[in-house]
Design a protein around this motif. Structure first.
Motif, PDB file in Angstrom:
ATOM      1  N   PRO A  13      21.375  10.688   0.390  1.00 40.90           N
ATOM      2  CA  PRO A  13      21.627  10.257   1.765  1.00 40.90           C
ATOM      3  C   PRO A  13      21.833   8.751   1.916  1.00 40.90           C
ATOM      4  CG  PRO A  13      19.318  10.817   1.483  1.00 40.90           C
ATOM      5  CD  PRO A  13      20.004  11.167   0.196  1.00 40.90           C
ATOM      6  N   GLU A  14      21.594   7.979   0.853  1.00 44.28           N
ATOM      7  CA  GLU A  14      21.803   6.530   0.927  1.00 44.28           C
ATOM      8  C   GLU A  14      23.295   6.222   0.790  1.00 44.28           C
ATOM      9  OE1 GLU A  14      19.485   4.319   1.740  1.00 44.28           O
ATOM     10  OE2 GLU A  14      18.139   6.028   1.949  1.00 44.28           O
ATOM     11  N   PRO A  15      23.774   5.155   1.429  1.00 43.69           N
ATOM     12  CA  PRO A  15      25.215   4.877   1.464  1.00 43.69           C
ATOM     13  C   PRO A  15      25.756   4.032   0.297  1.00 43.69           C
ATOM     14  CG  PRO A  15      24.095   3.413   2.943  1.00 43.69           C
ATOM     15  CD  PRO A  15      23.034   4.326   2.375  1.00 43.69           C
ATOM     16  N   VAL A  16      25.222   4.209  -0.897  1.00 45.17           N
ATOM     17  CA  VAL A  16      25.713   3.470  -2.062  1.00 45.17           C
ATOM     18  C   VAL A  16      25.737   4.420  -3.259  1.00 45.17           C
ATOM     19  CG1 VAL A  16      25.286   1.553  -3.665  1.00 45.17           C
ATOM     20  CG2 VAL A  16      24.744   1.283  -1.246  1.00 45.17           C
ATOM     21  N   ARG A  17      26.793   4.300  -4.039  1.00 48.26           N
ATOM     22  CA  ARG A  17      26.892   5.023  -5.315  1.00 48.26           C
ATOM     23  C   ARG A  17      27.175   4.035  -6.421  1.00 48.26           C
ATOM     24  NH1 ARG A  17      29.755  10.867  -4.954  1.00 48.26           N
ATOM     25  NH2 ARG A  17      28.211  11.753  -3.558  1.00 48.26           N
ATOM     26  N   ALA A  18      26.767   4.401  -7.612  1.00 49.68           N
ATOM     27  CA  ALA A  18      27.051   3.587  -8.792  1.00 49.68           C
ATOM     28  C   ALA A  18      28.211   4.218  -9.552  1.00 49.68           C
ATOM     29  CB  ALA A  18      25.822   3.517  -9.689  1.00 49.68           C
ATOM     30  N   TYR A  19      29.170   3.391  -9.928  1.00 53.37           N
ATOM     31  CA  TYR A  19      30.296   3.858 -10.719  1.00 53.37           C
ATOM     32  C   TYR A  19      30.287   3.095 -12.039  1.00 53.37           C
ATOM     33  CZ  TYR A  19      34.990   4.993 -12.220  1.00 53.37           C
ATOM     34  OH  TYR A  19      36.060   5.430 -12.956  1.00 53.37           O
ATOM     35  N   LEU A  20      30.080   3.812 -13.128  1.00 50.65           N
ATOM     36  CA  LEU A  20      30.044   3.216 -14.459  1.00 50.65           C
ATOM     37  C   LEU A  20      31.467   3.025 -14.962  1.00 50.65           C
ATOM     38  CD1 LEU A  20      28.164   2.438 -16.877  1.00 50.65           C
ATOM     39  CD2 LEU A  20      28.523   4.783 -17.691  1.00 50.65           C
TER      40      LEU A  20
END
Length: 137
Positions: free
Chosen positions: A62-69
């Protein structure tokens, strides 16, 4: 990385490099991108980066950040030493410490086994390239 995987022409690689430098500089400064390098005798032999992306809250997180490797690469002369695994561990731990629950990536055929061994799963993502982009290859 792109040359090793035969994904890009010299002309396109030059264009990518020209655009990448200011792009990554801005994101390094504001913290949206972090990267790690491994060196041996003052020569960079491996690296990886994570882009922290604004992403709408989702059932996975539900948090508005994703990590992209991205930008995971090991010089061919240094492969088989576990450097990619070490960089992956650092990147995953960094995202975890930031409270990010979703990390995605695009894997080469060579990298796929490493990511699968570390819990990454294939998804239903699709992509569309315009003809101009494909022609630039």
């Amino acid at each position: 990385m792109f040359v090793d995987s035969a994904q890009v022409s010299d002309a396109r690689l030059s264009e990518v490099t020209e655009n990448f430098v200011p792009w990554v500089r801005e994101r390094l400064i504001d913290g949206r991108y972090v990267g790690w390098l491994t060196s041996e005798e003052r020569h960079v032999v491996a690296g990886a980066g994570v882009l922290f992306m604004d992403f709408p809250p989702h059932w996975m997180d539900p948090e508005p950040v994703r990590a992209y490797l991205l930008n995971v690469y090991v010089d061919p002369a240094f492969r088989g030493r576990g450097l990619a695994r070490e960089l992956l561990d650092v990147a995953m731990n960094d995202a975890r410490q930031r409270g990010i629950k979703v990390m995605s990536l695009h894997a080469s055929e060579f990298g796929r086994p490493l990511y699968e061994r570390n819990g990454f799963k294939s998804t239903n993502e699709m992509i569309l390239w315009s003809e101009a982009d494909v022609a630039g290859k």
